[in-house]
Motif scaffolding. Structure first.
Motif, PDB file in Angstrom:
ATOM      1  N   HIS A  28       0.928  -1.281   0.085  1.00 47.17           N
ATOM      2  CA  HIS A  28      -0.129  -0.084  -0.008  1.00 47.17           C
ATOM      3  C   HIS A  28       1.012   1.242   0.102  1.00 47.17           C
ATOM      4  N   GLY A  29       2.139   1.088  -0.048  1.00 49.53           N
ATOM      5  CA  GLY A  29       2.970   2.270  -0.162  1.00 49.53           C
ATOM      6  C   GLY A  29       3.439   2.894   1.173  1.00 49.53           C
ATOM      7  N   GLU A  30       3.065   2.069   2.206  1.00 46.58           N
ATOM      8  CA  GLU A  30       3.497   2.526   3.740  1.00 46.58           C
ATOM      9  C   GLU A  30       4.727   1.878   3.943  1.00 46.58           C
ATOM     10  N   GLN A  31       5.413   2.635   5.142  1.00 46.07           N
ATOM     11  CA  GLN A  31       6.569   1.821   5.705  1.00 46.07           C
ATOM     12  C   GLN A  31       6.133   1.150   6.866  1.00 46.07           C
ATOM     13  N   TRP A  32       6.965   0.095   7.024  1.00 46.99           N
ATOM     14  CA  TRP A  32       6.824  -0.791   8.217  1.00 46.99           C
ATOM     15  C   TRP A  32       7.950  -0.432   9.062  1.00 46.99           C
ATOM     16  N   THR A  33       7.501   0.490  10.039  1.00 48.64           N
ATOM     17  CA  THR A  33       8.356   1.068  11.195  1.00 48.64           C
ATOM     18  C   THR A  33       8.366   0.000  12.396  1.00 48.64           C
ATOM     19  N   ALA A  34       9.465   0.336  13.167  1.00 46.02           N
ATOM     20  CA  ALA A  34       9.424  -0.452  14.507  1.00 46.02           C
ATOM     21  C   ALA A  34       8.134  -0.232  15.348  1.00 46.02           C
ATOM     22  N   MET A  35       7.838   1.047  15.361  1.00 48.59           N
ATOM     23  CA  MET A  35       6.614   1.414  16.160  1.00 48.59           C
ATOM     24  C   MET A  35       5.270   0.809  15.477  1.00 48.59           C
ATOM     25  N   TYR A  53      -5.903   2.760  23.953  1.00 46.36           N
ATOM     26  CA  TYR A  53      -5.339   3.068  25.288  1.00 46.36           C
ATOM     27  C   TYR A  53      -4.726   1.663  25.974  1.00 46.36           C
ATOM     28  N   ASP A  54      -5.421   0.574  25.886  1.00 45.77           N
ATOM     29  CA  ASP A  54      -4.596  -0.522  26.243  1.00 45.77           C
ATOM     30  C   ASP A  54      -3.387  -0.886  25.515  1.00 45.77           C
ATOM     31  N   LEU A  55      -3.387  -0.818  24.265  1.00 47.16           N
ATOM     32  CA  LEU A  55      -2.075  -0.862  23.572  1.00 47.16           C
ATOM     33  C   LEU A  55      -1.256   0.082  23.768  1.00 47.16           C
ATOM     34  N   ALA A  56      -1.730   1.230  24.011  1.00 49.27           N
ATOM     35  CA  ALA A  56      -0.652   2.358  24.286  1.00 49.27           C
ATOM     36  C   ALA A  56       0.070   1.929  25.556  1.00 49.27           C
ATOM     37  N   ASP A  57      -0.781   1.361  26.312  1.00 49.80           N
ATOM     38  CA  ASP A  57      -0.007   1.016  27.971  1.00 49.80           C
ATOM     39  C   ASP A  57       0.837  -0.092  27.526  1.00 49.80           C
ATOM     40  N   GLU A  58       0.531  -1.287  26.574  1.00 47.02           N
ATOM     41  CA  GLU A  58       1.350  -2.295  26.269  1.00 47.02           C
ATOM     42  C   GLU A  58       2.600  -1.805  25.727  1.00 47.02           C
ATOM     43  N   MET A  59       2.623  -0.966  24.828  1.00 43.90           N
ATOM     44  CA  MET A  59       3.661  -0.509  24.036  1.00 43.90           C
ATOM     45  C   MET A  59       4.361   0.348  24.823  1.00 43.90           C
ATOM     46  N   THR A  60       4.063   1.052  26.050  1.00 47.36           N
ATOM     47  CA  THR A  60       4.913   1.772  26.889  1.00 47.36           C
ATOM     48  C   THR A  60       5.521   0.781  27.894  1.00 47.36           C
ATOM     49  N   ARG A  61       4.951  -0.355  28.208  1.00 50.05           N
ATOM     50  CA  ARG A  61       5.660  -1.357  29.022  1.00 50.05           C
ATOM     51  C   ARG A  61       6.754  -1.812  28.085  1.00 50.05           C
ATOM     52  N   ARG A  62       6.364  -2.300  26.911  1.00 53.70           N
ATOM     53  CA  ARG A  62       7.371  -2.989  25.939  1.00 53.70           C
ATOM     54  C   ARG A  62       8.641  -2.088  25.862  1.00 53.70           C
ATOM     55  N   ARG A  63       8.187  -0.926  25.458  1.00 54.86           N
ATOM     56  CA  ARG A  63       9.337   0.019  25.061  1.00 54.86           C
ATOM     57  C   ARG A  63      10.004   0.789  26.139  1.00 54.86           C
ATOM     58  N   GLU A  64       9.360   0.571  27.298  1.00 50.78           N
ATOM     59  CA  GLU A  64       9.988   1.271  28.377  1.00 50.78           C
ATOM     60  C   GLU A  64      10.135   2.893  28.186  1.00 50.78           C
ATOM     61  N   LYS A  65       8.943   3.270  27.376  1.00 54.59           N
ATOM     62  CA  LYS A  65       9.047   4.814  27.274  1.00 54.59           C
ATOM     63  C   LYS A  65       7.509   5.139  26.968  1.00 54.59           C
ATOM     64  N   ARG A  66       7.249   6.166  27.305  1.00 56.67           N
ATOM     65  CA  ARG A  66       5.895   6.458  27.218  1.00 56.67           C
ATOM     66  C   ARG A  66       5.077   6.572  25.692  1.00 56.67           C
ATOM     67  N   VAL A  72      -0.944   5.810  18.776  1.00 53.25           N
ATOM     68  CA  VAL A  72      -1.537   4.344  18.539  1.00 53.25           C
ATOM     69  C   VAL A  72      -2.818   4.474  17.641  1.00 53.25           C
ATOM     70  N   TYR A  73      -3.807   5.485  17.883  1.00 50.56           N
ATOM     71  CA  TYR A  73      -4.999   5.495  17.081  1.00 50.56           C
ATOM     72  C   TYR A  73      -4.540   5.818  15.557  1.00 50.56           C
ATOM     73  N   ARG A  74      -3.565   6.620  15.336  1.00 44.96           N
ATOM     74  CA  ARG A  74      -3.187   7.027  14.021  1.00 44.96           C
ATOM     75  C   ARG A  74      -2.590   5.699  13.291  1.00 44.96           C
ATOM     76  N   ILE A  75      -1.996   4.880  13.966  1.00 44.23           N
ATOM     77  CA  ILE A  75      -1.419   3.640  13.389  1.00 44.23           C
ATOM     78  C   ILE A  75      -2.573   2.726  13.196  1.00 44.23           C
ATOM     79  N   LEU A  76      -3.508   2.611  14.184  1.00 47.41           N
ATOM     80  CA  LEU A  76      -4.795   1.700  14.069  1.00 47.41           C
ATOM     81  C   LEU A  76      -5.409   2.107  12.804  1.00 47.41           C
ATOM     82  N   ASP A  77      -5.761   3.287  12.856  1.00 44.59           N
ATOM     83  CA  ASP A  77      -6.423   3.944  11.550  1.00 44.59           C
ATOM     84  C   ASP A  77      -5.839   3.202  10.292  1.00 44.59           C
ATOM     85  N   LEU A  78      -4.530   3.487  10.183  1.00 42.07           N
ATOM     86  CA  LEU A  78      -3.595   2.949   9.157  1.00 42.07           C
ATOM     87  C   LEU A  78      -3.861   1.535   8.950  1.00 42.07           C
ATOM     88  N   PHE A  79      -3.934   0.663   9.737  1.00 43.22           N
ATOM     89  CA  PHE A  79      -4.017  -0.785   9.857  1.00 43.22           C
ATOM     90  C   PHE A  79      -5.502  -1.278   9.253  1.00 43.22           C
TER      91      PHE A  79
END
Length: 156
Positions: A28-35, A53-66, A72-79
């Motif tokens: 679809h011409g989009e980049q597959w980034t780490a985020m 919100y739950d995914l943002a919390d999980e990503m914060t935990r995994r990345r150890e950075k808020r 996450v909403y923008r990424i989900l809209d893209l998905f």
């Protein structure tokens, strides 16, 4: 009774699902980034619809950075736009699409008790809804069909 279900070309899981998602997104011409990969993996690890919100919390935990929910909403809209995820409208939650290269309309059945969701396909139902929308003068119809009830486990 004749089946009117849509046939999926291939269901994916595990690393094959991640690879299919990456391929679909780049087609679809989009980049597959780490985020984006991180959000996809977090979404794919869930067996029930999950909020941004739950995914943002999980990503914060995994990345150890808020990680902000609006990112996450923008990424989900893209998905959703690229068929990597489906949005459960009534719950404002998301489910991974295990067949990202296959485009069709899903009918979601959602448990009122445990929140489990599954999708079924019936081209008669979604086709009739598309036609009704066209007959009413609308274009680019996107049927959103959700059924609520109790799953077998909760009904027992």
């Amino acid at each position: 009774m004749a089946s009117h279900a849509h046939t999926h070309h291939q269901e994916h899981s595990g690393e094959a699902l991640v690879e299919a998602a990456r391929a679909t997104l780049t087609e679809h011409g989009e980049q597959w980034t780490a985020m984006r990969e991180g959000v996809f993996r977090a979404l794919a690890s869930e067996d029930k619809p999950v909020s941004a919100y739950d995914l943002a919390d999980e990503m914060t935990r995994r990345r150890e950075k808020r990680v902000a929910p609006n990112s996450v909403y923008r990424i989900l809209d893209l998905f959703v736009r690229t068929n990597l995820a489906n949005r459960i409208e009534s719950a404002n939650a998301y489910l991974v699409n295990t067949h990202p290269g296959c485009h069709h309309d899903c009918i979601f059945v959602i448990c009122d008790d445990c929140g489990a969701a599954t999708h079924i396909d019936d081209d008669r139902v979604t086709g009739a809804l598309r036609e009704a929308g066209k007959d009413a003068g609308f274009a680019d119809i996107r049927p959103v069909v959700e059924l609520r009830g109790l799953c077998d486990k909760c009904a027992a």
